[in-house]
Design a protein around this motif. Structure first.
Motif, PDB file in Angstrom:
ATOM      1  N   ASP A 175      -4.483   5.107  11.494  1.00  0.00           N
ATOM      2  CA  ASP A 175      -3.126   5.641  11.631  1.00  0.00           C
ATOM      3  C   ASP A 175      -2.090   4.533  11.453  1.00  0.00           C
ATOM      4  O   ASP A 175      -1.102   4.682  10.727  1.00  0.00           O
ATOM      5  CB  ASP A 175      -2.949   6.301  13.008  1.00  0.00           C
ATOM      6  CG  ASP A 175      -3.818   7.531  13.193  1.00  0.00           C
ATOM      7  OD1 ASP A 175      -4.182   8.148  12.178  1.00  0.00           O
ATOM      8  OD2 ASP A 175      -4.128   7.868  14.347  1.00  0.00           O
ATOM      9  N   VAL A 176      -2.338   3.415  12.123  1.00  0.00           N
ATOM     10  CA  VAL A 176      -1.408   2.282  12.022  1.00  0.00           C
ATOM     11  C   VAL A 176      -1.437   1.689  10.618  1.00  0.00           C
ATOM     12  O   VAL A 176      -0.395   1.353  10.041  1.00  0.00           O
ATOM     13  CB  VAL A 176      -1.758   1.203  13.071  1.00  0.00           C
ATOM     14  CG1 VAL A 176      -0.883  -0.026  12.894  1.00  0.00           C
ATOM     15  CG2 VAL A 176      -1.612   1.764  14.483  1.00  0.00           C
ATOM     16  N   ALA A 177      -2.643   1.575  10.051  1.00  0.00           N
ATOM     17  CA  ALA A 177      -2.766   1.022   8.703  1.00  0.00           C
ATOM     18  C   ALA A 177      -1.998   1.866   7.693  1.00  0.00           C
ATOM     19  O   ALA A 177      -1.334   1.338   6.799  1.00  0.00           O
ATOM     20  CB  ALA A 177      -4.239   0.939   8.311  1.00  0.00           C
ATOM     21  N   HIS A 178      -2.064   3.176   7.851  1.00  0.00           N
ATOM     22  CA  HIS A 178      -1.336   4.077   6.963  1.00  0.00           C
ATOM     23  C   HIS A 178       0.169   3.810   7.046  1.00  0.00           C
ATOM     24  O   HIS A 178       0.864   3.734   6.021  1.00  0.00           O
ATOM     25  CB  HIS A 178      -1.653   5.524   7.344  1.00  0.00           C
ATOM     26  CG  HIS A 178      -0.970   6.545   6.489  1.00  0.00           C
ATOM     27  ND1 HIS A 178       0.094   7.294   6.946  1.00  0.00           N
ATOM     28  CD2 HIS A 178      -1.188   6.943   5.212  1.00  0.00           C
ATOM     29  CE1 HIS A 178       0.496   8.115   5.995  1.00  0.00           C
ATOM     30  NE2 HIS A 178      -0.260   7.925   4.927  1.00  0.00           N
ATOM     31  N   GLN A 179       0.688   3.640   8.262  1.00  0.00           N
ATOM     32  CA  GLN A 179       2.113   3.352   8.435  1.00  0.00           C
ATOM     33  C   GLN A 179       2.497   2.032   7.771  1.00  0.00           C
ATOM     34  O   GLN A 179       3.540   1.924   7.119  1.00  0.00           O
ATOM     35  CB  GLN A 179       2.448   3.299   9.933  1.00  0.00           C
ATOM     36  CG  GLN A 179       2.267   4.619  10.660  1.00  0.00           C
ATOM     37  CD  GLN A 179       2.394   4.459  12.164  1.00  0.00           C
ATOM     38  OE1 GLN A 179       3.000   3.510  12.654  1.00  0.00           O
ATOM     39  NE2 GLN A 179       1.812   5.384  12.907  1.00  0.00           N
ATOM     40  N   HIS A 180       1.635   1.032   7.922  1.00  0.00           N
ATOM     41  CA  HIS A 180       1.941  -0.278   7.347  1.00  0.00           C
ATOM     42  C   HIS A 180       1.839  -0.269   5.822  1.00  0.00           C
ATOM     43  O   HIS A 180       2.581  -1.001   5.155  1.00  0.00           O
ATOM     44  CB  HIS A 180       1.021  -1.333   7.958  1.00  0.00           C
ATOM     45  CG  HIS A 180       1.376  -1.658   9.373  1.00  0.00           C
ATOM     46  ND1 HIS A 180       0.490  -2.272  10.242  1.00  0.00           N
ATOM     47  CD2 HIS A 180       2.520  -1.448  10.082  1.00  0.00           C
ATOM     48  CE1 HIS A 180       1.078  -2.424  11.418  1.00  0.00           C
ATOM     49  NE2 HIS A 180       2.314  -1.938  11.340  1.00  0.00           N
ATOM     50  N   LEU A 181       0.934   0.518   5.274  1.00  0.00           N
ATOM     51  CA  LEU A 181       0.874   0.662   3.820  1.00  0.00           C
ATOM     52  C   LEU A 181       2.161   1.288   3.291  1.00  0.00           C
ATOM     53  O   LEU A 181       2.695   0.865   2.254  1.00  0.00           O
ATOM     54  CB  LEU A 181      -0.326   1.528   3.424  1.00  0.00           C
ATOM     55  CG  LEU A 181      -1.714   0.897   3.557  1.00  0.00           C
ATOM     56  CD1 LEU A 181      -2.793   1.962   3.348  1.00  0.00           C
ATOM     57  CD2 LEU A 181      -1.904  -0.237   2.558  1.00  0.00           C
ATOM     58  N   LEU A 182       2.661   2.309   4.001  1.00  0.00           N
ATOM     59  CA  LEU A 182       3.914   2.947   3.588  1.00  0.00           C
ATOM     60  C   LEU A 182       5.082   1.958   3.645  1.00  0.00           C
ATOM     61  O   LEU A 182       5.928   1.928   2.736  1.00  0.00           O
ATOM     62  CB  LEU A 182       4.212   4.147   4.483  1.00  0.00           C
ATOM     63  CG  LEU A 182       3.284   5.353   4.360  1.00  0.00           C
ATOM     64  CD1 LEU A 182       3.652   6.410   5.399  1.00  0.00           C
ATOM     65  CD2 LEU A 182       3.342   5.949   2.959  1.00  0.00           C
ATOM     66  N   THR A 183       5.120   1.151   4.700  1.00  0.00           N
ATOM     67  CA  THR A 183       6.167   0.138   4.814  1.00  0.00           C
ATOM     68  C   THR A 183       6.097  -0.850   3.664  1.00  0.00           C
ATOM     69  O   THR A 183       7.120  -1.192   3.053  1.00  0.00           O
ATOM     70  CB  THR A 183       6.045  -0.613   6.155  1.00  0.00           C
ATOM     71  OG1 THR A 183       6.190   0.312   7.230  1.00  0.00           O
ATOM     72  CG2 THR A 183       7.100  -1.706   6.278  1.00  0.00           C
TER      73      THR A 183
END
Length: 351
Positions: free
Chosen positions: A294-302
Motif C-alpha cells: 500500500d505504501v509502495a503504491h503511494q510512493h510510486l505515484l509520488t
C-alpha cells in the motif's frame, strides 16, 4: 529473489519440465506470431526470430505486430526479411499463425487484442491446433475472460505464461517463465521459448489463473523490497551516512544510491504502478493485507508525479522513470529532493 521463489516451487534442474512433443508439426517449424514490441516484447521477439532462423528447419519468418509501427520496422531493419514479417493488424497474426504470443502493457490492451483475434477466427475458423500465449503481467481473473474468448474458437487453446526479468535480462534470453493451462499446448510452447527467450520453464498446472497470480506474488516481493530499500536509503541520506548496497539487492540499491532511474533500460514506473494496483486488488480479494505494498503504491505515484512535472518543465533527466524511482516518495516525505541526490548529499545531524 524471483529465482529462489521459483526454485522452491520446482526444484528440478531441467530447463523444460516436459518431454518433447510428438506432434508431426514440430515446434521449430510452427508458424509463430508476436504481438506487442514494448520494452520486454521487443527483445523476446528479436531473440525468438534469431533462434528460429538458426535451426535446421525451413522456418517461416516471425510475424510481428505492434500498435506503433516504428517498433516493427525497427525490428525488421535489424533482422531482415528472412527473420521478420510485419502484419497489417492483429487479425492477420491470428489467422496466419499456429502460435500467437502476446506481451502488452496492461489488461485493457490485452483484452482488446484478444477480442480482435477471436473476431477474426470466428469469421474464418481454424482447422488445426492453435495456441495463444499471454506473457504480460495481468490480473488473474482476466485469464478466465481470455479463455472464454479463445475457447469459443475451434481447435484453439490459451496458456498464461508471464515472465520474470527486466528488459536487460530479456535481451540476453535469460528470462524465467511460468506456465499454466492446457498441457499439450504448454509442451509445445516450452520448447519454442527455451532457449530462444528464456532459460527455464516452471509448470503451474492447468488453472489459467495460477501463473498470473504467481507473477503478482513474485512482484510483490520485489516491490516490497524496493520500499524497504527506499526507506533505508532515505534515512541514510537524512543522517549524512553513505551506505553500501544491500547484498542480494545490489542492482536496485545501486540505482537508488546513484539516481540511476532510466526506465528505458529497467522496469518503467507505469508498469510498477499497474502491478502494485493488481497486487493490492488481489490482497483485498483474499483478505491478506500487505501494508508495505500500500505504501509502495503511494510512493510510486509520488515519484511518477514528480517526474511528469519535471518533464513538463523540461528538466527531466530520463524520458521514462524506472520503478526504483520509488525512493522519490520517501525522500519527499523526509523533506528532500525526490529525484536528485546531489541536492541533499551534505545533510548533517544537528548536535
Amino acid at each position: 529473489m524471483s529465482e529462489h521463489l521459483l526454485s522452491a516451487l520446482n526444484p528440478s534442474h531441467s530447463a523444460v519440465p516436459y518431454s518433447r512433443p510428438q506432434s508431426p508439426n514440430a515446434p521449430a517449424a510452427t508458424r509463430v506470431g508476436f504481438v506487442g514490441l514494448g520494452a520486454m516484447g521487443y527483445f523476446m521477439a528479436q531473440n525468438l526470430a534469431n533462434h528460429r532462423a538458426s535451426l535446421p528447419n525451413d522456418n517461416p519468418p516471425l510475424l510481428v505486430w505492434n500498435r506503433s509501427p516504428e517498433k516493427s520496422k525497427k525490428l525488421l531493419n535489424a533482422l531482415g526479411e528472412d527473420k521478420i514479417r510485419i502484419a497489417q493488424d492483429p487479425a492477420q497474426v491470428a489467422s496466419e499463425c499456429d502460435v500467437i504470443i502476446t506481451n502488452l502493457a496492461n489488461d485493457a490492451a490485452v483484452k482488446s487484442i484478444y477480442e480482435k483475434f477471436t473476431e477474426e477466427l470466428r469469421r474464418a475458423p481454424p482447422t488445426q491446433h492453435r495456441i495463444f500465449v499471454e506473457t504480460s503481467t495481468i490480473y488473474p481473473s482476466l485469464a478466465g475472460e481470455l479463455d472464454a474468448l479463445v475457447s469459443s474458437v475451434p481447435h484453439s487453446h490459451l496458456i498464461t505464461s508471464p515472465v520474470f526479468g527486466t528488459p536487460a535480462v530479456a535481451a540476453k534470453a535469460q528470462l524465467l517463465i511460468v506456465m499454466s493451462g492446457d498441457y499439450r499446448s504448454k509442451k509445445e510452447v516450452a520448447y519454442i521459448f527455451v532457449p530462444a527467450i528464456g532459460r527455464k520453464v516452471f509448470d503451474l498446472g492447468g488453472n489459467l489463473e495460477k501463473a498470473p497470480t504467481f507473477k503478482l506474488i513474485g512482484n510483490s516481493m520485489i516491490l516490497g523490497t524496493l520500499e524497504v530499500l527506499a526507506e533505508a536509503y532515505t534515512l541514510a541520506e537524512k543522517s549524512g551516512i553513505k551506505i553500501l548496497p544491500a547484498p542480494g539487492t545490489i542492482a536496485y540499491s545501486d540505482k537508488m544510491a546513484h539516481d540511476k532511474f532510466d526506465g528505458s533500460v529497467g522496469f518503467a514506473i507505469d508498469g510498477g504502478i499497474k502491478d502494485a494496483s493488481h497486487i493490492r486488488r488481489l490482497t483485498a480479494e483474499v483478505n491478506s493485507p500487505m501494508p508495505a505494498i500500500d505504501v509502495a503504491h503511494q510512493h510510486l505515484l509520488t515519484a511518477r508525479a514528480l517526474h511528469q512535472s519535471r518533464k513538463q518543465e523540461g528538466k527531466a533527466v530520463f524520458d521514462t522513470l524506472d520503478w526504483s524511482g520509488i525512493i522519490a516518495g520517501t525522500r519527499v516525505a523526509a523533506g528532500l529532493d525526490g529525484l536528485d541526490i546531489n541536492k541533499h548529499d551534505s545533510i548533517v545531524r544537528e548536535g
